[in-house]
Scaffold this active site. Sequence first.
Site, mmCIF file in Angstrom:
data_model
loop_
_atom_site.group_PDB
_atom_site.id
_atom_site.type_symbol
_atom_site.label_atom_id
_atom_site.label_comp_id
_atom_site.label_asym_id
_atom_site.label_seq_id
_atom_site.Cartn_x
_atom_site.Cartn_y
_atom_site.Cartn_z
ATOM 1 C CD GLU A 184 -3.408 -0.685 -2.490
ATOM 2 O OE1 GLU A 184 -3.304 -0.072 -1.485
ATOM 3 O OE2 GLU A 184 -3.845 -0.375 -3.399
ATOM 4 C CG ASN A 205 29.395 -24.692 -3.387
ATOM 5 O OD1 ASN A 205 28.856 -24.683 -4.546
ATOM 6 N ND2 ASN A 205 30.708 -24.376 -2.926
ATOM 7 C CG HIS A 263 -1.823 1.112 1.298
ATOM 8 N ND1 HIS A 263 -3.035 1.330 0.391
ATOM 9 C CD2 HIS A 263 -1.744 2.378 2.228
ATOM 10 C CE1 HIS A 263 -3.476 2.549 0.963
ATOM 11 N NE2 HIS A 263 -2.871 2.848 1.616
#
Lengths: 729, 121
Positions: free
Chosen positions: A70, A401, A48
């Site tokens: 929104e 990794n 908002h």
Amino acid sequence: MNIDLNKFRETFFVEAEEHLETMESALLTLETTPDDPELLNQIFRAAHTIKGASSTFGVEEVSRFTHVLENLLDRLRAGELTATPDLLELLLNATDVLTALIEAEKNQTDLPEEKEDVLQRLKIANGMDADHQEDEAAVESDAAPTDSLEYRIKFVPSENFFRFGLNPLLVIEEIDELGEVTACIPDLRQLKPFPAMNAESCYVAWNIEFEGAVSKDKLLEVAMFFDEETVFDVTPVNPPAPEPQTDPEPQPAAAAPPAAAQGEEAAAAPPAAAPKAKKAPVKVKDSVRVDRERLDNLINQIGELVIGTSMVEQEWYRDNQHAESAALNQLGKIVRDLQEMSLSLRMVPIAATFQKMARLVRDLGKKLDKKIRFETEGEKSELDKTVVDKIGDPLLHMVRNSVDHGIETAEERLAAGKPEEGRVCLRAFHQGGNFIIQIEDDGRGLNREKIFAKALERGLVSEGDKLSDEEINGLIFQPGFSTAAAITDVSGRGVGMDVVRRNVEALQGSISVQSTTGKGTLVTIRLPLTLAILDGLIIRSNQQVYVIPLLSVVESICPSKKDIKKILGKGEVIQLRGEVVPLLRLNSLLAVRGEPVPVDTNSLLVIVEDQGRKFAISVDELVGQQQVVIKNLETNFQKVPGMAGATILGDGRVALILDVNCLGTLKASTPSHGNNADAETNGTAPKLINQSDIPETSDGSPKPAEDGSNSVAPAASDLSSDLQKETNQ
Amino acid sequence: MSKTVLVVDDSTSMRQMVSYTMEELGFDVIEGVDGQDALGKVSGQKLDLVITDLNMPNMDGMTLIRNLRAEDSYRFIPILMLTTESQAEKKQEGREAGATGWIVKPFDPEQLTKVVNKVVR
């Protein structure tokens, strides 16, 4: 008044990025706790705010996108939609697109392609037709009449008028500004005897005659904020038409001017009472945004102050050998406190960096079809922002990794008797003046045999070599090293770990790996708390002084001659409580001009440690121990291999700060120093930087010689190969 | 003597823009990042105008308005809400809480000035 909104745009972008981080973080948390109303509120509020600010500052694309987002979020928090995994996934995608949109707007680059696609999906999820356009607020065009018209205005403020903060006198003034109030007659019929009246209520009304070239609608705009009980009747006075009598009963001013009706949509359902989580009142931190450059300059200047103060102290004690100066002591303390405070200005928690990893683990885990739980510890630990900014990429690589190579698939784990869900943990804490980050996983760990085989293949080791676990694990930091059977597009290209190590070392840190095959891997990154100061051991070698970072120093010893041995092909070593430690002659290693001092019983050795390996550095004198302000060699002069920086001591001398790590590497690449320590002093040794070679400019900062005769320090690889060549003679 | 305005918004950029505009209009500005922060800053302070956002953490705009109106010094000062066009029902709620008027986002400094001039001179 012409106010340029551009200056606020900058702030908007910074702010939007912060809100987006909040959104992502909350969405991720929602995946495990989908019903938390406070989280839903948080996400809505963030979107908002971005929506409101973006349209205000003219960032249209963002505004339009956020508008749809929104709406969706609003329905979510109102309970009209449930937070299904699919919906959360969509919202996360939307957050990504929004981040990309903001970046694009900020840098004026192309908009992300996914925008339309995600936008459509958002609309569909919201129950709107894919191409439904939100009705743009109809703008009423006020056709201003050209001729002056007459109006009669009946203005009866409600009793509560004042309680809304309204002021009838201002109303009349406002009307007057639209044209001219030709008559203003108060109607006092509602007044009562004083005791019967409430001083806060309004009992007066007005009949106003007005002339002006404005439409009735324009006049009605004046009543925009009036409550329903207030009467504001605007009646045009048309000379030809008979005057309609003003109604005796007041008409509620419900004829709300079109302007106010603009864009109003009938609220389908009253906003669901989102239960306001009763939290303990949060203390809002009052903070000031400071330009990064200003902060750096301040810290730099305070560093200079520290140096300057040392110089004053030195001068004093030179002339007043035995006298204490209380004033100087006091000053010294204040300056050191000031320095500590200034450094803390740049300290930020590592939380944001860790949060980024959460997203990566989730997405990657999904992609690779692995169940992984991501944990963090010590998020609030603080670190210099410069370091935080640079440690992100290496950390990313390490986590990648772990997820890609470390954690096994669910089946593999179950078969190995492990819980189905793998665990990747990021940990941060302070330890002895350092900042430690650990990446731990409970995956399959490093495979000793595979690594050895790969190293053999690459000629890094030979068949019969016996390597400690540490050394085996250390091999993965070699450039191009990867035991991944196949290179996935995620990792396995083998360009990672050495780059990671280099990045960590560039931050004056170190990295090490521990692993148990089948059980997991632990990577530890050690970083200095700040890059600005260093606790150092000042040593003298011949006529030069150097600084060895105290953290690398293990001890200093005065060896007896018999402890020093020469090993064919490997150089000198010293025997230290049963351990064999290589010996480095600083003079030789750095090719300092002047006669090398042969090691004898009176010589000093400083034992340093770098990544598990010890070295003994031969020095002539231990000058002292102090905290020094690190000056960057690269920015003031140029990069010098073997040196981590420089500093200015209290007596004004420049001292180079040894990069212990580099010395170790240099040592490793020069297998033979020959049998004669004097071999290095012949003229073919590459001439490295000598402090005395560096001419000083008038402001005291060094500059390279104009005629270029100051030989440029060769790159580290050149250096070692030169040394190599030279010692092979 | 110049007038004082309280500007409350958790969005830094919005707050800065409003504050700047108000300063250009000759107001002294007190800023709050949310309702709670704002209340803490104005106890006893003379105020001539309040401009507040609605959606804020810790204490939203509506609650702030109610709290302000509960204080004698602020019962009659104009209070403006910053709303978005999707918050129609907020205007009614705001009215009930005691708000004077509203400004719809997005707005630019000129629009802000216009509304401010309606309620305070």
